[in-house]
Design a protein around this motif. Sequence first.
Motif, PDB file in Angstrom:
ATOM      1  N   ASP A  71      40.426  87.849 -21.050  1.00 26.82           N
ATOM      2  CA  ASP A  71      41.135  89.033 -20.611  1.00 26.82           C
ATOM      3  C   ASP A  71      41.517  89.892 -21.818  1.00 26.82           C
ATOM      4  OD1 ASP A  71      44.240  90.010 -19.728  1.00 26.82           O
ATOM      5  OD2 ASP A  71      42.607  90.361 -18.311  1.00 26.82           O
ATOM      6  N   GLU A  72      41.687  91.185 -21.600  1.00 25.95           N
ATOM      7  CA  GLU A  72      42.018  92.102 -22.688  1.00 25.95           C
ATOM      8  C   GLU A  72      43.302  91.721 -23.410  1.00 25.95           C
ATOM      9  OE1 GLU A  72      41.612  93.324 -19.510  1.00 25.95           O
ATOM     10  OE2 GLU A  72      39.801  94.537 -19.592  1.00 25.95           O
ATOM     11  N   SER A 124      36.131  87.167 -27.174  1.00 23.82           N
ATOM     12  CA  SER A 124      36.602  88.318 -26.400  1.00 23.82           C
ATOM     13  C   SER A 124      35.667  88.656 -25.250  1.00 23.82           C
ATOM     14  CB  SER A 124      36.758  89.544 -27.299  1.00 23.82           C
ATOM     15  OG  SER A 124      37.765  89.322 -28.247  1.00 23.82           O
ATOM     16  N   CYS A 131      39.059  93.040 -30.430  1.00 22.61           N
ATOM     17  CA  CYS A 131      39.237  92.135 -29.287  1.00 22.61           C
ATOM     18  C   CYS A 131      39.505  92.904 -28.003  1.00 22.61           C
ATOM     19  CB  CYS A 131      40.377  91.151 -29.555  1.00 22.61           C
ATOM     20  SG  CYS A 131      39.973  89.910 -30.781  1.00 22.61           S
ATOM     21  N   TYR A 132      40.326  93.936 -28.083  1.00 22.22           N
ATOM     22  CA  TYR A 132      40.648  94.698 -26.883  1.00 22.22           C
ATOM     23  C   TYR A 132      39.419  95.426 -26.340  1.00 22.22           C
ATOM     24  CZ  TYR A 132      42.854  97.776 -23.569  1.00 22.22           C
ATOM     25  OH  TYR A 132      43.184  98.426 -22.410  1.00 22.22           O
ATOM     26  N   SER A 187      36.777  92.949 -24.985  1.00 24.47           N
ATOM     27  CA  SER A 187      37.244  92.380 -23.720  1.00 24.47           C
ATOM     28  C   SER A 187      37.213  93.400 -22.594  1.00 24.47           C
ATOM     29  CB  SER A 187      38.678  91.874 -23.867  1.00 24.47           C
ATOM     30  OG  SER A 187      38.695  90.539 -24.161  1.00 24.47           O
ATOM     31  N   TYR A 188      37.588  94.621 -22.902  1.00 26.74           N
ATOM     32  CA  TYR A 188      37.587  95.681 -21.908  1.00 26.74           C
ATOM     33  C   TYR A 188      36.170  95.956 -21.405  1.00 26.74           C
ATOM     34  CZ  TYR A 188      38.501 100.176 -19.709  1.00 26.74           C
ATOM     35  OH  TYR A 188      38.593 101.202 -18.810  1.00 26.74           O
ATOM     36  N   SER A 228      43.326  90.267 -27.264  1.00 23.14           N
ATOM     37  CA  SER A 228      43.921  91.162 -28.262  1.00 23.14           C
ATOM     38  C   SER A 228      45.148  90.546 -28.916  1.00 23.14           C
ATOM     39  CB  SER A 228      44.246  92.519 -27.646  1.00 23.14           C
ATOM     40  OG  SER A 228      45.103  92.383 -26.543  1.00 23.14           O
TER      41      SER A 228
END
Length: 162
Positions: free
Chosen positions: A46-47, A42, A80-81, A84-85, A51
């Motif tokens: 990318d988000e 992640s 993951c979100y 990644s964010y 995700s």
Amino acid sequence: MKKIYLCFLGIAILILENSITNYLSILGVTIDFLLIFLTVISLYMDELESSIIGAIIGLIKDITVGGIFGVNALVYFLVCYVVSYSRRKIYKQSKITIFTLILATTIFSSLINILASIAVYSSFTISRLIIRGIVILPILNGIMALILYKVFDKSILKLKED
């Protein structure tokens, strides 16, 4: 194509985790290789992509392992979100950063699993869950993440190039 390979790699890790590593416990805890894998990938994706991979692998884990359906999918999706964010603000080459990130994601995952277990099952003692899930497991995951990051650092950096 990279996303499909990473998804299949995550499923392979899940199979290995379910068949081999879950039977190797240290202080009553087994290392969560999937969480380590998803957290590290992640950092370079990318988000939305990470995700989705996290949710798919989490659903497959929920189906194969059992327990409270949907908890792993939710935890992996959120981990993951969020990772990644935040990836642009994180210095990825530092081992201390990787250790701290794995520590934080493991504590988050453990807290969600502890709360879900307490709500559904009443046979677990809270102190045992907290000691294993918030103290022992994050440290073991962090140490294993450092070892794996050192071994696979060239493969991980290829994620950055793609």
